[in-house]
Design a protein around this motif. Structure first.
Motif, mmCIF file in Angstrom:
data_model
loop_
_atom_site.group_PDB
_atom_site.id
_atom_site.type_symbol
_atom_site.label_atom_id
_atom_site.label_comp_id
_atom_site.label_asym_id
_atom_site.label_seq_id
_atom_site.Cartn_x
_atom_site.Cartn_y
_atom_site.Cartn_z
ATOM 1 N N GLU A 136 -9.559 6.404 4.328
ATOM 2 C CA GLU A 136 -8.954 7.442 5.170
ATOM 3 C C GLU A 136 -7.968 8.279 4.373
ATOM 4 O O GLU A 136 -7.912 9.509 4.525
ATOM 5 N N GLN A 137 -7.184 7.632 3.518
ATOM 6 C CA GLN A 137 -6.231 8.375 2.685
ATOM 7 C C GLN A 137 -6.968 9.304 1.724
ATOM 8 O O GLN A 137 -6.579 10.466 1.542
ATOM 9 N N GLU A 179 -15.293 9.067 15.639
ATOM 10 C CA GLU A 179 -13.928 9.601 15.645
ATOM 11 C C GLU A 179 -13.707 10.601 14.521
ATOM 12 O O GLU A 179 -13.048 11.625 14.691
ATOM 13 N N HIS A 180 -14.280 10.309 13.365
ATOM 14 C CA HIS A 180 -14.038 11.144 12.185
ATOM 15 C C HIS A 180 -15.158 12.159 11.931
ATOM 16 O O HIS A 180 -15.134 12.846 10.904
ATOM 17 N N SER A 240 -10.011 10.493 2.101
ATOM 18 C CA SER A 240 -10.657 11.530 2.898
ATOM 19 C C SER A 240 -9.677 12.640 3.259
ATOM 20 O O SER A 240 -9.995 13.836 3.162
ATOM 21 N N GLY A 241 -8.468 12.253 3.662
ATOM 22 C CA GLY A 241 -7.464 13.248 4.025
ATOM 23 C C GLY A 241 -7.049 14.090 2.835
ATOM 24 O O GLY A 241 -6.890 15.314 2.946
ATOM 25 N N ARG A 279 -9.861 16.508 1.893
ATOM 26 C CA ARG A 279 -9.910 17.630 2.831
ATOM 27 C C ARG A 279 -8.787 18.623 2.548
ATOM 28 O O ARG A 279 -9.004 19.851 2.522
ATOM 29 N N ARG A 305 -18.167 15.634 7.451
ATOM 30 C CA ARG A 305 -16.787 15.988 7.724
ATOM 31 C C ARG A 305 -16.340 17.096 6.788
ATOM 32 O O ARG A 305 -16.569 17.045 5.588
ATOM 33 N N VAL A 336 -16.138 -0.395 7.529
ATOM 34 C CA VAL A 336 -14.722 -0.228 7.859
ATOM 35 C C VAL A 336 -14.113 -1.496 8.447
ATOM 36 O O VAL A 336 -12.894 -1.626 8.522
ATOM 37 N N PHE A 384 -15.730 4.483 14.433
ATOM 38 C CA PHE A 384 -15.050 5.164 13.323
ATOM 39 C C PHE A 384 -15.801 6.437 12.931
ATOM 40 O O PHE A 384 -15.198 7.498 12.737
ATOM 41 N N LYS A 417 -10.221 0.111 5.081
ATOM 42 C CA LYS A 417 -10.608 1.460 5.495
ATOM 43 C C LYS A 417 -9.473 2.462 5.335
ATOM 44 O O LYS A 417 -9.712 3.671 5.187
ATOM 45 N N GLU A 418 -8.219 1.986 5.331
ATOM 46 C CA GLU A 418 -7.095 2.906 5.202
ATOM 47 C C GLU A 418 -7.123 3.637 3.862
ATOM 48 O O GLU A 418 -6.686 4.791 3.760
#
Length: 599
Positions: free
Chosen positions: A466-467, A510-511, A469-470, A473, A597, A449, A507, A462-463
């Motif tokens: 993250e996008q 946090e996740h 991953s979101g 989910r 996650r 990351v 990271f 890493k963004e």
């Protein structure tokens, strides 16, 4: 019917002499995931008689005389994996298991197998040509840094005393060599075939030839090693690549690398993968329990070759190339239908993909006319505006496979390039992926990351992860599925300091990610990352790159990724202290985590 592995097998076929003896460091598996199977079946299709000498006794030349003198030559590969990688961990500990040997038994091939096998073949029949191929030959075709010796070694063509070396995917080259030998041309005069390396002299150079730094220069000067790597990297394309020469000594001797072969087109790939493979390991291994590596791929389907992802730690750039080609949907479906007829098929296709599962087309139209870009990547640092992003055909393929009688589930396990998914404005592929093709957890490869490390890896920021991953989910929640995301990570990659490893650990905490697989960076031949590791700088920009080469620091970086494990507590505390982050010791201590996650 399997190809002959003994004199008795030859006699059953009525053969008095074989054309080629194919020597391999792997057990004999007649499945298209194994290079030995593809090359031998292709030669068979063109009318050549091929015998398989699998994992021969290399302590003498006797086993190399098993079939008698081959009419045209010995074809030698070390197996699907470089023999040194096969034998040693990143910490240079000898492995106790070999997935490509019967029953997983270690020790059935020598270190530096190409050199040993070639020398034994020459000892058995000095006048028979020896042709090297496979991954180990491809990535060691010119002077290269060898992690295990910690020095720059010569081209394996020279060390093996072989006559020719095939690099890349060798189908076209091996047939052209076979035809040349069959027509009576001596091996030493076969110097024109694309995708091969041969011996030569400086006098052979023409105005199109690029002269690389000499072996003596790259051995003595790390910057010259980087210069050579950059030239090779920029000339690894079938359209734009030039002939390369690497000089050795003061006598004008050279290793000549001819330009690469063009990638096989769709119809050619279909033909290769529909050759009459048994799709099994040879019955002689049944008592040992078979060959473990086959279990991973037996019910998987190869859909493509090549990768325009451009990750710096991956050797695909030098072996399969950056220009992607794929098989037709009909061909893959026919292969799947054959899989369903296997008595041990349970209804599950384990994978449908290639180096990157969701690539089905060349990155752009320009590649087909002018070759791949010499100084730009398709996906790094951001997707190129010219890149064609389209999952339509891959979705059609997966849909056809799901509809086959006897198929319960089609998984995708060979790796989804999530930045390519995010570049596609049509989200239907991700919906299909979550709905049909995930077995509880999806594994993707952000690798790190830290911006500094990701830049060295040539991976997206890493963004983007993250996008993805979101979105993953969110889709699973709408589908009512409890599916998780697990990241693949690399520790101690060039560019990674302890502070970067701390950033990664925070990271993950946090996740709520607990990584399933973490690979310590392994400096294998042929990768940009290995060049950076050896030279300490980027060969293209000449910027210095930090190299975490200290063993204790490498252990600390690995422990930080697995900070949740009680056995790593002391190493994590020591790492945080060295990084000047004692304040994080109460934070990064072992505690109970979810397995991954929630998607």
């Amino acid at each position: 019917m399997f190809l002959p592995i003994s004199k008795k097998d030859m006699e059953k076929r009525g053969w008095e002499q074989v054309d080629f003896v194919l020597v391999t460091g792997d057990a004999y598996v007649d499945h298209p995931s194994f290079g030995t199977a593809i090359i031998s079946r292709l030669l068979e299709r063109f009318g050549y008689k091929v015998a398989i000498l699998s994992q021969p006794d290399w302590r003498s030349a006797e086993d190399f005389r098993r079939f008698g003198k081959p009419r045209l030559g010995f074809l030698i590969n070390s197996g699907n994996v470089d023999s040194m990688v096969n034998h040693f961990s990143v910490f240079k500990h000898r492995r106790k298991r070999d997935e490509y040997s019967p029953g997983g038994k270690a020790g059935l091939r020598p270190d530096r197998a190409l050199i040993v096998y070639s020398n034994r073949a020459k000892e058995a029949y000095r006048d028979v040509p020896v042709i090297l191929g496979g991954l180990e030959a491809s990535l060691r075709r010119l002077g290269h840094y060898d992690y295990w010796d910690d020095k720059v070694r010569r081209s394996v063509l020279l060390d093996a005393k072989a006559d020719l070396l095939i690099y890349g995917m060798g189908e076209r080259a091996v047939i052209e060599i076979a035809e040349a030998l069959d027509s009576g041309i001596e091996a030493k005069y076969i110097g024109w075939i694309r995708g091969t390396c041969v011996r030569g002299t400086l006098s052979d150079a023409d105005e199109e030839t690029i002269l690389l730094p000499s072996f003596e220069e790259i051995r003595e000067e790390k910057r010259r090693y980087g210069d050579s790597f950059a030239l090779q990297y920029r000339n690894n394309d079938a359209i734009s690549g030039k002939r390369l020469m690497e000089p050795y000594g003061k006598e004008g001797r050279c290793v000549v690398q001819n330009p690469p072969q063009p990638p096989l087109e769709r119809e050619e790939l279909d033909q290769v993968y529909e050759l009459p493979y048994e799709r099994e390991s040879h019955p002689v291994y049944e008592r040992a329990g078979g060959v473990p590596a086959l279990k991973e791929v037996k019910f998987s389907l190869v859909s493509s070759r090549g990768c325009f992802g451009g990750c710096s730690f991956c050797a695909l750039t030098f072996h399969q190339g950056r220009e992607l080609r794929s098989r037709s949907i009909d061909s893959i479906v026919r292969e799947a239908e054959e899989l369903t007829k296997k008595p041990d098929f349970k209804g599950y296709i384990h994978d449908v993909g290639g180096p990157t599962a969701n690539f089905r087309h060349p990155a752009c139209e320009k590649q087909l006319k002018s070759g791949v870009c010499r100084n730009r990547d398709c996906l790094y640092p951001k997707p190129c505006a010219q890149m064609k992003v389209d999952h339509t055909e891959y979705r059609q393929l997966l849909s056809r496979l799901r509809e086959l009688p006897g198929v319960k589930k089609v998984f995708i396990r060979s790796g989804i390039r999530y930045d390519y998914v995010m570049a596609d404005p049509d989200r239907q592929f991700l919906w299909d992926l979550c709905r049909y093709h995930v077995s509880g957890t999806l594994k993707v490869a952000p690798e790190h990351v830290s911006p500094r490390v990701l830049a060295s890896m040539r991976k997206p920021g890493k963004e983007v992860f993250e996008q993805f991953s979101g979105l993953y989910r969110s889709i699973n929640e709408k589908l009512g599925k409890k599916q998780y995301l697990i990241p693949y990570l690399i520790s101690s990659h060039p560019g990674s300091r302890l502070s970067d490893a701390v950033e990664l650990a925070l990271f993950l905490k946090e996740h709520h990610f607990i990584p399933d697989q973490v690979q310590d960076f392994y400096p294998t031949p042929g990768t940009l990352s290995t060049c950076i590791y050896y030279t300490g700088e980027d060969p293209f920009t000449k910027e210095a790159v930090y190299i975490p080469s200290d063993l204790e620091e490498k252990k600390m970086q690995r422990a930080l990724i697995h900070f949740h494990k009680p056995e790593n507590r002391q190493l994590v505390k020591a790492a945080l202290a060295r990084a000047g982050r004692r304040d994080l010791i109460p934070v990064l201590t072992p505690e109970k985590h979810r397995k991954g996650r929630k998607g």
